[in-house]
Design an enzyme around this catalytic site. Structure first.
Site, PDB file in Angstrom:
ATOM      1  N   GLU A   1      -7.015  45.976  34.347  1.00  0.00           N
ATOM      2  CA  GLU A   1      -6.582  47.368  34.257  1.00  0.00           C
ATOM      3  C   GLU A   1      -5.493  47.589  35.300  1.00  0.00           C
ATOM      4  O   GLU A   1      -5.716  47.371  36.494  1.00  0.00           O
ATOM      5  CB  GLU A   1      -7.769  48.311  34.524  1.00  0.00           C
TER       6      GLU A   1
ATOM      7  N   ASP B   1      -8.305  59.402  41.348  1.00  0.00           N
ATOM      8  CA  ASP B   1      -8.263  58.299  42.303  1.00  0.00           C
ATOM      9  C   ASP B   1      -8.676  58.738  43.703  1.00  0.00           C
ATOM     10  O   ASP B   1      -8.213  59.757  44.209  1.00  0.00           O
ATOM     11  CB  ASP B   1      -6.854  57.697  42.359  1.00  0.00           C
TER      12      ASP B   1
END
Length: 262
Positions: free
Chosen positions: A49, A60
């Site tokens: 990924e 994130d």
């Protein structure tokens, strides 16, 4: 059959759990990311990924935010990541997934983004800030291009919404292990187990658990609940602190733990 589907079919046939390894594309630079992809594949990763660095991420945590900032400072752009995918495809057929935010796609143009990455050899796209109600914006182009648009579910996803999501799942279902952003932490998998049970009753598409997995033992524990584990922050922390050899060692330990069985 897509590379993602083929890989999960192979894993199921051999009775193994999948290992999806995340890298922030462009850290420490594009050449360094390319080297890391090859190292992780050799160490036993089943899917790579690649995160497109973004200045205002929603999902994130601090480790990946730091890596993204450094990647952007090094001059990483979406066109350069597109070329990275092309370069990877010259020597590897490992399934490749992009994790990005919708603004990065809109900036390029939805059809152009999807088509160009499909032509480069991409297999899947994860867009954490694209709600199901608006996913058709991307889904139609992904279907035409043969790219899996990967859906996310979380402990807070209602049963009604899970049913709706499961009608559109492709590739694998990204199961967010706990509420919050990415990052290594102790995870209570009971938070997501009920969601996983519901998803399994609705679809045969494989399930992958991400967020929080920070060790080989943690990966082994998470794999009890799903078909694959996604490891990101722990890889990037080691990459930034200790260099590429450390992610080789770490990835090898995860592969070994997963293959010991659950």
């Amino acid at each position: 059959m897509s590379r993602i589907a083929e890989k999960f079919k192979e894993l199921k046939t051999t009775g193994r759990k999948g290992f999806i390894a995340y890298l922030t594309a462009g850290y420490p630079d594009l050449a360094g990311t390319l080297q890391a992809v090859h190292v992780l594949e050799a160490a036993g990763a089943d899917v790579i990924e690649l995160g497109i660095p973004f200045s205002d991420p929603l999902a994130d945590g601090p480790v990946i935010q730091k890596a993204a900032t450094l990647a952007l400072q090094a001059g990483t752009t979406t066109p350069k990541i597109l070329q990275l995918v092309r370069t990877i495809r010259q020597t590897s057929q490992i399934p490749l997934v992009i994790m990005t935010y919708i603004n990065s796609i809109l900036n390029v143009g939805v059809e152009k983004f999807v088509r160009s990455f499909a032509d480069a050899g991409l297999d899947g796209i994860i867009v954490p800030d694209l709600p199901l109600e608006e996913s058709e914006l991307l889904a139609r182009h992904c279907q035409e291009a043969g790219i899996d648009l990967i859906q996310l579910v979380a402990p807070t996803t209602t049963a009604e919404r899970l049913t709706a999501i499961c009608q559109k799942v492709q590739g694998f279902v990204y199961c967010v292990s706990s509420v919050g952003v990415t990052g290594v932490r102790e995870v209570d998998y009971s938070q997501i187990s009920a969601v996983i049970d519901t998803v399994r009753s609705e679809t045969d598409v494989p399930l992958a658990i991400g967020f929080g997995i920070g060790s080989a033992q943690g990966a082994k524990q998470a794999a009890k609940y799903a078909d694959a584990v996604i490891v990101g922050s722990a890889i990037m922390q080691r990459f930034m602190d200790e260099g590429i050899d450390s992610i080789d060692t770490f990835a090898t330990s995860i592969r070994r733990a997963l293959d010991e069985g659950v």
